[in-house]
Design an enzyme around this catalytic site. Structure first.
Site, PDB file in Angstrom:
ATOM      1  N   HIS A   1      -2.126  -6.310   6.622  1.00  0.00           N
ATOM      2  CA  HIS A   1      -2.607  -6.094   7.994  1.00  0.00           C
ATOM      3  C   HIS A   1      -1.963  -7.115   8.948  1.00  0.00           C
ATOM      4  O   HIS A   1      -1.548  -6.788  10.055  1.00  0.00           O
ATOM      5  CB  HIS A   1      -4.136  -6.250   8.063  1.00  0.00           C
ATOM      6  CG  HIS A   1      -4.896  -5.242   7.254  1.00  0.00           C
ATOM      7  ND1 HIS A   1      -5.887  -5.588   6.370  1.00  0.00           N
ATOM      8  CD2 HIS A   1      -4.810  -3.888   7.202  1.00  0.00           C
ATOM      9  CE1 HIS A   1      -6.382  -4.495   5.811  1.00  0.00           C
ATOM     10  NE2 HIS A   1      -5.752  -3.456   6.293  1.00  0.00           N
ATOM     11  N   LYS A  38     -22.772   2.853   5.770  1.00  0.00           N
ATOM     12  CA  LYS A  38     -21.881   2.528   4.631  1.00  0.00           C
ATOM     13  C   LYS A  38     -21.922   1.039   4.364  1.00  0.00           C
ATOM     14  O   LYS A  38     -21.836   0.235   5.286  1.00  0.00           O
ATOM     15  CB  LYS A  38     -20.444   2.959   4.970  1.00  0.00           C
ATOM     16  CG  LYS A  38     -19.984   4.122   4.117  1.00  0.00           C
ATOM     17  CD  LYS A  38     -18.633   4.627   4.538  1.00  0.00           C
ATOM     18  CE  LYS A  38     -17.478   3.891   3.862  1.00  0.00           C
ATOM     19  NZ  LYS A  38     -16.173   4.430   4.346  1.00  0.00           N
ATOM     20  N   ARG A  79       1.907   2.708   3.936  1.00  0.00           N
ATOM     21  CA  ARG A  79       2.440   2.106   2.723  1.00  0.00           C
ATOM     22  C   ARG A  79       3.143   3.135   1.856  1.00  0.00           C
ATOM     23  O   ARG A  79       4.243   2.918   1.387  1.00  0.00           O
ATOM     24  CB  ARG A  79       1.313   1.456   1.907  1.00  0.00           C
ATOM     25  CG  ARG A  79       0.787   0.182   2.511  1.00  0.00           C
ATOM     26  CD  ARG A  79      -0.558  -0.185   1.941  1.00  0.00           C
ATOM     27  NE  ARG A  79      -1.539   0.793   2.358  1.00  0.00           N
ATOM     28  CZ  ARG A  79      -2.841   0.681   2.152  1.00  0.00           C
ATOM     29  NH1 ARG A  79      -3.320  -0.341   1.486  1.00  0.00           N
ATOM     30  NH2 ARG A  79      -3.659   1.614   2.591  1.00  0.00           N
ATOM     31  N   SER A  90      -6.947  -3.422   0.388  1.00  0.00           N
ATOM     32  CA  SER A  90      -8.247  -4.099   0.458  1.00  0.00           C
ATOM     33  C   SER A  90      -9.159  -3.744  -0.722  1.00  0.00           C
ATOM     34  O   SER A  90      -9.933  -4.583  -1.187  1.00  0.00           O
ATOM     35  CB  SER A  90      -8.966  -3.732   1.765  1.00  0.00           C
ATOM     36  OG  SER A  90      -8.228  -4.191   2.868  1.00  0.00           O
TER      37      SER A  90
HETATM   38  P1  ADP Z   1      -9.037   2.205   6.710  1.00  0.00           P
HETATM   39  O1  ADP Z   1     -10.345   2.207   6.002  1.00  0.00           O
HETATM   40  O2  ADP Z   1      -9.109   2.731   8.114  1.00  0.00           O
HETATM   41  O3  ADP Z   1      -7.896   2.793   5.950  1.00  0.00           O
HETATM   42  P2  ADP Z   1      -7.899  -0.395   6.155  1.00  0.00           P
HETATM   43  O4  ADP Z   1      -8.504  -1.674   6.566  1.00  0.00           O
HETATM   44  O5  ADP Z   1      -7.796  -0.099   4.707  1.00  0.00           O
HETATM   45  O6  ADP Z   1      -8.737   0.672   6.942  1.00  0.00           O
HETATM   46  O7  ADP Z   1      -6.449  -0.242   6.794  1.00  0.00           O
HETATM   47  C1  ADP Z   1      -6.216  -0.277   8.178  1.00  0.00           C
HETATM   48  C2  ADP Z   1      -4.780   0.156   8.443  1.00  0.00           C
HETATM   49  O8  ADP Z   1      -3.885  -0.784   7.875  1.00  0.00           O
HETATM   50  C3  ADP Z   1      -4.409   1.514   7.830  1.00  0.00           C
HETATM   51  O9  ADP Z   1      -3.522   2.190   8.705  1.00  0.00           O
HETATM   52  C4  ADP Z   1      -3.703   1.144   6.557  1.00  0.00           C
HETATM   53  O10 ADP Z   1      -2.781   2.141   6.163  1.00  0.00           O
HETATM   54  C5  ADP Z   1      -2.984  -0.129   7.010  1.00  0.00           C
HETATM   55  N1  ADP Z   1      -2.680  -1.021   5.895  1.00  0.00           N
HETATM   56  C6  ADP Z   1      -3.515  -1.456   4.931  1.00  0.00           C
HETATM   57  N2  ADP Z   1      -2.878  -2.274   4.076  1.00  0.00           N
HETATM   58  C7  ADP Z   1      -1.591  -2.349   4.519  1.00  0.00           C
HETATM   59  C8  ADP Z   1      -0.412  -3.027   4.036  1.00  0.00           C
HETATM   60  N3  ADP Z   1      -0.442  -3.752   2.921  1.00  0.00           N
HETATM   61  N4  ADP Z   1       0.727  -2.889   4.746  1.00  0.00           N
HETATM   62  C9  ADP Z   1       0.757  -2.111   5.855  1.00  0.00           C
HETATM   63  N5  ADP Z   1      -0.306  -1.426   6.342  1.00  0.00           N
HETATM   64  C10 ADP Z   1      -1.467  -1.550   5.681  1.00  0.00           C
END
Ligand code: ADP
Length: 154
Positions: free
Chosen positions: A18, A42, A91, A129
């Site tokens: 992120h 949730k 990703r 995550s």
């Molecule tokens: P969500 O539950 O909305 O998917 P996340 O917190 O998992 O929320 O992810 C938020 C955004 O960041 C999403 O667009 C996800 O694809 C992107 N993201 C998560 N991890 C990475 C990473 N390692 N590299 C690039 N983008 C990422």
């Protein structure tokens, strides 16, 4: 007009992946709102307050980044904060398919908001995550996947 982007997500927790998306998107926009999508029904691993505090601290010296939360539809939140851009990270092909549908539906719902994708760098492509939560749940050391300056715990 200021270019405002919303970077929505669960950020449970906020990772190096992120952080990388934010650092590469920052030159493209005047302001980025890291917006935690909150669903009171949730359960999350880190509470909303904790996530706001952890990410907020990380960017406390960056005036162009704000850390917020919202409930409800992301496009409605974009309208509310006058953001013209929705920022997401990609990703994998699975991410693409999922994000494609959401972005196309969001566009139907609010054509004034453009979704912008940042492609993950190879070293952070596996950083996710869900896996980090598993490591933390079982007492493992996940620090290499988390922003260097981020403080986990109290
Ligand atoms: P969500 O539950 O909305 O998917 P996340 O917190 O998992 O929320 O992810 C938020 C955004 O960041 C999403 O667009 C996800 O694809 C992107 N993201 C998560 N991890 C990475 C990473 N390692 N590299 C690039 N983008 C990422």
């Amino acid at each position: 007009m200021l270019k405002i982007a919303v970077f929505p997500g669960s950020f449970d927790p906020f990772t190096k992946g992120h952080e990388n998306v934010i650092s590469r998107a920052l030159p493209l926009f005047d302001k980025i709102l890291i917006a935690i999508g909150h669903n009171s029904e949730k359960r999350s691993f880190f509470s909303l307050e904790k996530r706001l505090a952890m990410i907020g601290k990380l960017y406390q010296d960056e005036p162009r980044i704000e850390v917020t939360f919202y409930e409800g539809l992301t496009v409605d939140y974009c309208r509310q904060v006058k953001a013209q851009y929705l920022l997401r990270g990609l990703r994998t092909a699975a991410d693409f398919e999922y994000e494609r549908a959401i972005a196309q539906i969001n566009r139907k719902m609010n054509p004034e908001v453009e979704t912008v994708f940042i492609l993950a760098v190879p070293e952070f492509t596996p950083v996710n995550s869900t896996i980090i939560r598993e490591i933390l749940k079982y007492g493992g050391d996940a620090s290499q996947f988390l922003p260097d300056k981020m403080i986990i715990g109290d």
